[in-house]
Design a protein around this motif. Sequence first.
Motif, PDB file in Angstrom:
ATOM      1  N   UNK A  60       0.819  -1.208   0.000  1.00  0.00           N
ATOM      2  CA  UNK A  60       0.000   0.000   0.000  1.00  0.00           C
ATOM      3  C   UNK A  60       0.853   1.258   0.000  1.00  0.00           C
ATOM      4  N   UNK A  62      -0.086   5.372  -1.097  1.00  0.00           N
ATOM      5  CA  UNK A  62      -1.120   6.192  -1.747  1.00  0.00           C
ATOM      6  C   UNK A  62      -0.562   7.060  -2.851  1.00  0.00           C
ATOM      7  N   UNK A  63       0.711   7.429  -2.745  1.00  0.00           N
ATOM      8  CA  UNK A  63       1.240   8.404  -3.690  1.00  0.00           C
ATOM      9  C   UNK A  63       1.359   7.857  -5.098  1.00  0.00           C
ATOM     10  N   UNK A 323       4.423   1.588   8.667  1.00  0.00           N
ATOM     11  CA  UNK A 323       5.480   1.784   9.639  1.00  0.00           C
ATOM     12  C   UNK A 323       5.770   0.534  10.457  1.00  0.00           C
ATOM     13  N   UNK A 447     -13.810  -0.033  -1.164  1.00  0.00           N
ATOM     14  CA  UNK A 447     -15.067  -0.740  -0.902  1.00  0.00           C
ATOM     15  C   UNK A 447     -15.489  -1.559  -2.119  1.00  0.00           C
TER      16      UNK A 447
ATOM     17  N   UNK B 355       4.230   5.578  15.977  1.00  0.00           N
ATOM     18  CA  UNK B 355       3.901   4.605  14.938  1.00  0.00           C
ATOM     19  C   UNK B 355       4.787   3.378  15.061  1.00  0.00           C
ATOM     20  N   UNK B 356       6.074   3.619  15.263  1.00  0.00           N
ATOM     21  CA  UNK B 356       6.988   2.485  15.234  1.00  0.00           C
ATOM     22  C   UNK B 356       7.060   1.769  16.574  1.00  0.00           C
ATOM     23  N   UNK B 502      14.824  11.138   9.383  1.00  0.00           N
ATOM     24  CA  UNK B 502      15.778  11.382   8.309  1.00  0.00           C
ATOM     25  C   UNK B 502      15.403  12.730   7.712  1.00  0.00           C
ATOM     26  N   UNK B 903     -16.412   8.060   2.988  1.00  0.00           N
ATOM     27  CA  UNK B 903     -15.622   6.948   2.477  1.00  0.00           C
ATOM     28  C   UNK B 903     -14.343   6.838   3.293  1.00  0.00           C
ATOM     29  N   UNK B 905     -10.648   5.842   4.011  1.00  0.00           N
ATOM     30  CA  UNK B 905      -9.376   5.506   3.367  1.00  0.00           C
ATOM     31  C   UNK B 905      -8.308   5.946   4.351  1.00  0.00           C
ATOM     32  N   UNK B 906      -7.115   5.402   4.227  1.00  0.00           N
ATOM     33  CA  UNK B 906      -6.076   5.762   5.193  1.00  0.00           C
ATOM     34  C   UNK B 906      -5.804   7.258   5.226  1.00  0.00           C
ATOM     35  N   UNK B 907      -6.115   7.964   4.147  1.00  0.00           N
ATOM     36  CA  UNK B 907      -5.849   9.387   4.131  1.00  0.00           C
ATOM     37  C   UNK B 907      -6.977  10.205   4.762  1.00  0.00           C
ATOM     38  N   UNK B1010       3.201   8.369   5.305  1.00  0.00           N
ATOM     39  CA  UNK B1010       4.194   8.781   4.335  1.00  0.00           C
ATOM     40  C   UNK B1010       3.943   8.009   3.056  1.00  0.00           C
ATOM     41  N   UNK B1011       3.983   8.611   1.926  1.00  0.00           N
ATOM     42  CA  UNK B1011       4.043  10.052   1.799  1.00  0.00           C
ATOM     43  C   UNK B1011       2.664  10.664   2.002  1.00  0.00           C
ATOM     44  N   UNK B1013      -0.197  13.625   1.181  1.00  0.00           N
ATOM     45  CA  UNK B1013      -0.466  14.424  -0.013  1.00  0.00           C
ATOM     46  C   UNK B1013      -1.059  15.752   0.375  1.00  0.00           C
TER      47      UNK B1013
END
Lengths: 477, 1107
Positions: A60, A62-63, A323, A447, B355-356, B502, B903, B905-907, B1010-1011, B1013
């Motif tokens: 996965x 997104x970019x 991550x 979906x 996150x890590x 980084x 909807x 979505x991860x974003x 990451x990344x 938008x």
Amino acid sequence: CADDFLEIYPDTTLSEGNFYQSQEEFILLANGCYIPLRDIEKNTHWVIAELISDNTSFQYNILTGEAVRGVIDQFIITADNRAYSEFWNLSYNGINRTNKLLVEIDRPEVAWSDLAYKSRSSGEAYFLRALYYFNLVRQFGGVPLVLTPISAQEALQMGRVSEEEIYASIISDLNSAIDQFALATQLEENGRANLNAAYGLLGKVYLTVKEYDNAEKALKKVIDSNKYSLLPDYADLYDPSNKDYTETIFSVQYSENSRELSNRFIFMFAPWSSKGSITQRPNINIISAGWNQPTMDLLNAFEDGDKRKDVSIKFWNGPDWDGAVRDIPYTGKFKPPISAPDDRTGDNFPVLRYSDVLLMYAEALNEQGKTGEALPYVQQVRDRAGLDASLSGYGKAELEELIAKERQVEFCFENQRWYDLKRTDKAIEVMTAHGQRELAQKDFLYNSAYQIDPHKLLAPLPAEQILINSLTQNPGY
Amino acid sequence: QKIDEVYVKVSFNEEKLLNVLHEVERQTEFQFTIHENETYLNQKVSVRSNKVSVEDLLKEIGSQTGLNFQQVNRNISMWLAQDKSAATEDLTQISAISISGLVSDNTGAPLPGVTIIVEGTTSGTVSDIDGRYSIEAEAGDVLVFSFIGFSQQKVAVANQTEINVTMREDEQALDEVVVVGYGTQKKEDVTGSVATVNEKTIKDLPVSSVDQKMIGQVAGVQIQQVSGAPGAGTSIKIRGSGSLGAGNEPLYVVDGMPYSSGMNQSLNPLAFIDPNNIESITILKDASSTAIYGSRGANGVIMITTKKGTYNQTNITFSAMAGVQQVPQKGRPNMLNQREFAQLQRDRIDLEVDLRENRESTLEDYPAEYRDLDALTGRGTDWYDLILRDAPIQDYNFNLQKGTEDSRINFSLGYFNQQGVLKETGIERFSTKLGIETDITPNLKLGVSIQPTYISQQRANTNLNREDVLGVSIWANPISTPYDENGNLKPYIVAPQSKFHSAWSFANPLYVLQEMTTEQKSFQNLGLAFLEWSILPNLRFRSSLNTILEASKYFQYVPSTVGGSNRPPTAGTGNSTNTRYNSFNWLVENTVNYDLSFGEHSFNSLLGYTIQRFNSNNINLNASPYPNDLITTINAAQAINSWGEAVNEWSMISYLGRINYSFKERYLFTATFRADGSSRFGSDNRFAIFPSLAGAWRVSEEEFFNDISWIDNLKLRVSYGKSGNNNIGNYAHLANISAGSYVFGNTQVTGSSVGISNPSLTWEESNQIDVGLDFDFFNSRAFFMIDYFKRRSNNMLLEDVIPAITGFNSQTINQGSVQNTGIEIALGGTPIAGEFSWNISGNVAFNRNEVLSLNDNTVRILSGNNDGNPTHISVVGKPIGQFFGFVLEGVYTPEYLSQPGVVNSPQVYEGNVKYKDVNGDGFINDVLDYTIIGNPHPDFIFGLTNNFSYKNFDLGVIINGQVGGQVMNGLRQTTDNLQGFFNVDRDWEQRWRSTENPGDGIHSGVPKLKPSWGHRVSTLWVEDASYLRIANLTLGYTIPSSLSEKMKVLKSSRLYFTVQNLAMFTNYKGANPEGQAANQNNTLVPGFDMTSYPLSRTMSLGINLSF
């Protein structure tokens, strides 16, 4: 006088007026016919022939544009998808090159010092035209059949023809290629299409149209040529420093020597989060990588003890897209550059291998009820993979299933799976099951992912070509 | 009435001149200043004419006798060119008061040839070459001083014996003759839309090229300073953009030579013309005036005429200017300061640790540099400021003009040096001109001139991308320092790093500027030779040869000590780029002019045949690596990695013609045509014909207008015509064999393919209608001009999409059309005249651009590139090149996310950027959810010039600007990028931080994924580009002539102080609202500003001396 003054031709490039002189120019044109094929395999064919199948998915990210590749994996297939238009455009670009060569090669003023070159160049053009159409017809069904160079105006008059007509043309082209190559066997060179490649491809075409007896005959020619054998070690097939032509009958050729000649498969197929650790080129940004990631379905398809599994699939331990650190699978068939400092790799991409011929030959025999005759050929392929248990006693249906599985693992990442699923009428069944498993595993999918509608077995004609050319779209799009 | 408006019928054969003049006096109201004892009056002349204007008659007489004539109202004075002592001889014979004196212009320069007449008599004289005169008059008399181009002056004699007069220039009269294509025309006879630039107003502007001087001067001419780099090109659009594929820059014509069209942002082609050598500039706007330039005229024509000598005069001038340039504070980047930046980085690390490792972060997780926030005070390193400087500019010009009665010579020498406000950039120009013209016989004239110019330019990469020096200096980490503890410049800045963090390390931009070499050295010569033969008084033939020779070399060396982003310098990696270019362009023109007048009809016609050829050669070599950076020539490199040679040629044959017809001097018609045959056009369409028609009605000359005394001139103009644009590439119609390569095994081979040809490929065509009104009133103290135009460009050069089954996806064809409709207004006047005078002129232009049709198959053209996505779109019904991107809706809020049907979505999470789902499919996708988010075209542009003078002081102010129109700041992809490598705009202090601290609702939080938008092309990048600029302010002082006279040799001198770009008022936050990325096509990707080289404010002092 005025006209002379105004007639200026470029000094630094050739123009068509006085180009066609001798075999030299036609060898150049024949070489040029391979170039679109190289670009198709490099950029787009794997998206619509492998990523779409149950073999692979993606990490996965997104970019990188789910709008193009990620959606195809999820079976969300639309006519504006760039993957199809790129494939369409490059295929017809290749077809035009072959058409141009075949039209111009009969110019009377051309001085041939050796007519065998004329035969070889014609053979290459016929072979490549057949290959371009074979890929097109397997993706789109019937397409416009262009066999001579045409202008934009002429193109507007051309519609699609039936699938049968395309296959007839492919078979006719391959027979022409066989005739021509037969006159030029002394000019065979590694990497160029040749007589056996034409027979092998013809076998595959017949298998696809289920003319098993013809397939058997064509494939038998390759086996009987005694020019090819299986490499003892499957891993050697994917060693970029050792380009193989004993098992490989036809492959698309790459080299790391220049950007144009190279591919960058590993830079697309390594997990993007692995940065430089797999590609060994830390300076190269692989933010849009992570494609053709092996699925659990593919991993599970390997039998225990199959030596091909460790060659084909490797794991990288590191942070995934979210991550979290995991063992992330990726294809092991494509290797980092040997010496190129950047993202140029030279792995050839196999189109037709001897093991393919053996399995196709076995399939052709089995489908005609000659199961017993077929078994040794399957056995030969399995032996090399370390699966040497005897197959004796397999019935027709069992063997059919075994061959399908063998093909899945033997040719994973080689753009065979999707066509095999379609050819054997298993696509709906296999993809539906695969989709359910994927949806259960991955929460980032759309979906609307994995709605396996039968119409999606045929790819949509690129939307802009429908607009430009008034072509009939495939049903359902 | 003027001498060219009055006709006489004369027929003389070997008649005494005296008698001829008397006959003219008899037929007209004119009077000649005749001293009966002059011997030249006994010369014999022959003239045979049915009907001839007095002007032409006198010219003819002049050519036979060597006499010069001067009309002053009803009086015509004359003098023999070499006879300087005539006036003093008179002195001894007459016993009235002897008056003598000096006549000079307002700069103090002596004026020769001024007619001085005792009012009410026919006695008079003319000032001599030094401006001196003497005359006899009686105490009650009034002396009238007249000279063309100056206001008449009257002085009562009383008891004076010395009368010195300063003539004031008549602004209206100066414009009387305008340069048009292939000739000149009196202003009142012009039927097209032609504008002249008042050279006097812009004379002292401290810039390198004339186009920069023209800013704000002419209605409908948009001059964009796309970069502030020394010598950088401007983008000029006359009446909008009429082409999608073939460029929109006008054609420049220098002394008759089509000079250049097309913009070169790196080095302005006009920089080769020393502005000090320019005498006049004319801009041809409508089709009736541009059609004479045929297939090159569609975008308008800018005609530049350089100075020539004047008969019987010697003028020596010297001018010097020196100043300093600075970058104004306005427009500099405003980024996070040290502490804010450290906090942003810590926010990123917090997310990463969570996150890590699923825990809160501790101080140890941060790089040492970010741990103590309280120690981080102040802005930190201002990298932008670090690479800027106050830079000197200087300009010197020496000009000598000397004319005798039959020859003229002009010599000039110029030196210009401008260092850039960006360190290590600059331009230096050496220019010279030598021109000689001579009359071999009275009706045969020969002239030659050369104008060699050498330019050396030091460049830096700017206007490109975030990796160029200006880009880096904007986003560079403010906590890092450019110098080490010992005060040495660091070559490479290693960004603070940690396990969780980084960041981009980068080459120190100042170090890059210092160590990297990028220079262009160019030589150019403009050559001209011509022969003019007056076969008959009204039939002239001219043949000329123009040449442009150009040679240039470009050299860039990137030493191994210069790294890049995340690419530390590596020893032995130096590389060089060398380019050598040369070109030769020649043009032969043969023209015939024939004039004919009878009754109230007057014809003036032109026929011409021209032939032109251009060829150029360009060779480039890239060499690397260099074992060390000591020797940078190619021989020191280990290999030449890539090389290339390009040869370009084109040729052109043209036939042209024009007829001007006037009836009763008030009904004017012009018809022109040009046929261009070009090697660029396909064989099926080799010749193109461009006709035009224009008519004008001088309403004010009608009898019914005689009573309206306050209107001096009222003229209505209408024109229609066709012109073309041939910038379609030199070989675009041919099918080329292109070569690629393929490999068989280990053998690399060449693979060829045959392209697609278009034998009918041809020029773009522009049809334009223009309706205009010229209006002068209050004794010509005020003027008003208005033009309406509609320009439709057809057959546009397009890459048309064609069916892919041909094997090709596009083909260059002629299709589609664009329309520009607009109104241009220019007005001005002299509200106050006298000792204190005020002169004002202003202009405003409204233009509406619309794409009327594109190719048959596509409905839109996407252009631009940002992260692989388009930034601009051109669609039917809208202006060219609209901004295209996401509509930013703000950030996702808990309220929004709690709605049903959102909807997932991860974003999609709280605090992340929220774009509008334009297509309503529930997903946010690049391109699919893009829409038009702005328009780069201004609503109108304007210019305003004020000139004040009081006694010897003068003050000029030039203001220009645009209203409406937007600009896209492309660097926002970086400076809005919270992914964390870069410093970001100060606005991001208002970012979302938590549910409790949601910021301003527009700026999203540090991205979790990451990344991210959060920095896609969006409405956030689009800003208002309206601006008002005080482009120039000049204060001058002319040393009184009485003073300069005492210095014997000096005729006049003027001192001035000038400020260029005094102030800019705009809401745009970037450096330059007219900025344009150098690597983006400014037709299809207009208004895309990327790391603009800032425009400097220049303050300078200058002096002009005349000897």
